[in-house]
Scaffold this active site. Structure first.
Site, PDB file in Angstrom:
ATOM      1  N   ALA A 112     -26.540 -40.136  15.537  1.00 52.37           N
ATOM      2  CA  ALA A 112     -27.499 -40.741  16.469  1.00 52.37           C
ATOM      3  C   ALA A 112     -27.573 -42.265  16.247  1.00 52.37           C
ATOM      4  O   ALA A 112     -27.405 -42.728  15.119  1.00 52.37           O
ATOM      5  CB  ALA A 112     -28.878 -40.119  16.289  1.00 52.37           C
ATOM      6  N   GLY A 114     -25.617 -42.511  19.032  1.00 47.73           N
ATOM      7  CA  GLY A 114     -24.436 -42.067  19.758  1.00 47.73           C
ATOM      8  C   GLY A 114     -23.396 -43.114  20.074  1.00 47.73           C
ATOM      9  O   GLY A 114     -22.341 -42.778  20.614  1.00 47.73           O
ATOM     10  N   ARG A 139     -33.918 -37.603  17.024  1.00 44.11           N
ATOM     11  CA  ARG A 139     -32.731 -38.443  17.227  1.00 44.11           C
ATOM     12  C   ARG A 139     -31.561 -37.645  17.799  1.00 44.11           C
ATOM     13  O   ARG A 139     -30.747 -38.184  18.541  1.00 44.11           O
ATOM     14  CB  ARG A 139     -32.332 -39.111  15.912  1.00 44.11           C
ATOM     15  CG  ARG A 139     -33.259 -40.247  15.517  1.00 44.11           C
ATOM     16  CD  ARG A 139     -33.020 -40.718  14.084  1.00 44.11           C
ATOM     17  NE  ARG A 139     -31.658 -41.152  13.841  1.00 44.11           N
ATOM     18  CZ  ARG A 139     -31.170 -42.357  14.153  1.00 44.11           C
ATOM     19  NH1 ARG A 139     -31.952 -43.242  14.756  1.00 44.11           N
ATOM     20  NH2 ARG A 139     -29.917 -42.670  13.864  1.00 44.11           N
ATOM     21  N   ASP A 179     -21.600 -43.129   8.881  1.00 48.41           N
ATOM     22  CA  ASP A 179     -22.451 -44.305   9.064  1.00 48.41           C
ATOM     23  C   ASP A 179     -23.807 -43.948   8.450  1.00 48.41           C
ATOM     24  O   ASP A 179     -24.700 -43.447   9.121  1.00 48.41           O
ATOM     25  CB  ASP A 179     -22.570 -44.651  10.550  1.00 48.41           C
ATOM     26  CG  ASP A 179     -23.295 -45.960  10.772  1.00 48.41           C
ATOM     27  OD1 ASP A 179     -23.005 -46.927  10.049  1.00 48.41           O
ATOM     28  OD2 ASP A 179     -24.160 -46.022  11.663  1.00 48.41           O
ATOM     29  N   CYS A 232     -25.618 -50.550   7.409  1.00 46.06           N
ATOM     30  CA  CYS A 232     -26.083 -51.803   8.015  1.00 46.06           C
ATOM     31  C   CYS A 232     -27.042 -52.494   7.040  1.00 46.06           C
ATOM     32  O   CYS A 232     -28.149 -52.881   7.390  1.00 46.06           O
ATOM     33  CB  CYS A 232     -26.741 -51.561   9.374  1.00 46.06           C
ATOM     34  SG  CYS A 232     -28.154 -50.437   9.352  1.00 46.06           S
TER      35      CYS A 232
END
Length: 457
Positions: A112, A114, A139, A179, A232
């Site tokens: 998510a 996406g 999500r 991720d 991130c």
């Protein structure tokens, strides 16, 4: 930016040294905004001639573009037609690094909302399949809505823990994207609200979770396969530290040096006292590129033996005879019959990717493309079927221009009047699918999903 956590600022001063003033100065600037063209629906050149935005290429992502400060692509009808996905430019890099090719079996483990799954699907070009997984209940709904709008067909969506997936998919996937959930420091400029939930202990706590996720992902990668680990955040504990731990725990893996990505800095082994190999990882710094903070590493599993095979979904759970309601709809309202393997769950009919493995025992949100609902002897076509079909695929269309009042009213959910014809019709904007309507007595009954309706004016 005055609300940066003091402990974060002190740590970055120590890490960056003379580069720190340049780094901290970028927080006074505005975040860079990007979108990625949906090549499943439109070629890039056609989009550039069509889109009313100020676009400049993102150098590390084919089809990725920065858009202008005055542009509002999220309110344009082309967004709802799925012609692009709005995505932060740095976030486009990990899926590019993964190196997906048509026919691959791919897992996006923390998928998510996406954007990266969409990039992977575009690379697959309808061949092979993508398993998009998201454990968070709210999500995963957003993930499904985005992939539906973008017209992705060969995807299944699950809501599972990495451990439960690993129990099913040992040595299975050609490519895996991790991720990972992280402390989010790289998003502080774009999302100042994230500063309030950060603490100096958060990176260490997140690294424990990241190691667990990455360990299970490694179990699912086929020999010779490749996996991208990305975050991130700037934290060495969550980046070089996690990769260094992983390589020590998994001697059958090695870092891959992909020389294409010359726009980015490399990993810094010295920050974690780690192996010099960590310099093959990548760091995306917001004071050096037009994007936010990111980290990514490409890992390859040694090619000892072959990948595992699993029973196919359609052979275990598919139907042998299509519902007559669906066949009638296809003959009456479609020019192209959607063929392949099918599955019925309660009153929902799905098209199943041919190479999708059996998902028995897993929590599945969608096992494939939801074609529609069988209800009281009739077939009601689903939004996913509309968004994955072109206007040439259907018998009847109603086309609106992107600057018309009618297209806005359709997306807001209104019934429209003044039309000839009868039955199901595909509503399009400048020739691209938006959703279904049904004609009767001069009126267009609106079947645009209620949960997606928006006031765009």
């Amino acid at each position: 930016m005055s609300n940066l956590p003091e402990a974060f600022v002190d740590r970055m001063k120590g890490l960056l040294g003379p580069e720190y003033p340049q780094f901290i100065g970028c927080f006074n600037g505005t975040p860079h905004q990007g979108l990625r063209v949906n090549t499943l629906k439109i070629v890039i050149e056609d989009f550039l001639s069509l889109a009313p935005f100020e676009l400049k290429p993102v150098p590390w992502a084919e089809g990725g573009f920065y858009y202008g400060d005055e542009d509002r692509p999220g309110k344009h009808p082309y967004y709802y037609a799925g012609l692009y996905y709005i995505q932060e430019p740095s976030a486009m890099a990990p899926a590019e690094l993964l190196g997906v090719r048509p026919g691959h079996k791919v897992l996006d483990l923390c998928a998510a909302p996406g954007g990266k799954s969409f990039q992977i699907a575009a690379r697959l070009k309808g061949e092979g399949f993508l398993l998009s997984n998201e454990i968070d209940g709210s999500r995963v709904i957003v993930l499904g809505e985005n992939l539906e709008r973008l017209g992705v067909r060969n995807v299944a969506i699950t809501q599972e823990t990495p451990g439960r997936l690993a129990a099913v998919f040992k040595n299975y996937f050609d490519r895996i994207l991790v991720d990972a959930p992280c402390s989010g420091e790289g998003m502080f400029r774009k999302r100042p609200d994230m500063c309030s939930v950060w603490s100096y202990t958060l990176p260490d706590r997140m690294s424990v979770r990241q190691k667990s996720i990455l360990k299970h992902a490694a179990e699912m990668l086929a020999p010779g396969g490749r996996m991208v680990y990305s975050t991130c955040t700037f934290s060495p504990e969550e980046n070089e530290g996690v990769v260094d731990w992983f390589l020590k725990e998994h001697p059958d893996f090695s870092l891959v040096d992909d020389v294409r990505f010359t726009w980015f800095d490399r990993g810094v082994p010295e920050w974690v006292g780690g192996s010099p190999e960590l310099a093959k990882a990548y760091r995306l710094w917001p004071h050096k590129i037009k994007g936010e903070g990111h980290f990514m590493a490409l890992l390859e599993k040694r090619a000892d033996g072959g990948a595992n095979s699993l029973p196919l979904f359609h052979k275990r759970r598919g139907i042998s005879k299509l519902p007559v309601e669906y066949e009638f709809f296809m003959k009456e309202y479609m020019n192209e019959f959607v063929e392949g393997h099918f599955y019925v769950h309660k009153d929902q009919l799905y098209w199943i990717p041919p190479s999708l493995p059996d998902l028995s025992g897993l929590k599945v949100l969608r096992p494939g493309l939801r074609l529609g609902t069988i209800k009281k002897g009739r077939f009601i076509p689903g939004h996913a079927l509309a968004m994955s079909s072109g206007k040439e695929s259907v018998a009847q269309t109603i086309e609106f221009s992107s600057d018309s009042k009618e297209v806005m009213r359709y997306l807001e959910g209104f019934t429209l009047t003044g039309f000839d014809g009868k039955g199901w019709v595909l509503v399009t904007v400048d020739g691209y699918s938006l959703g279904w309507g049904k004609l009767a007595d001069g009126m267009l009954k609106n079947y645009y999903p209620k949960g997606l309706r928006r006031v765009l004016t």
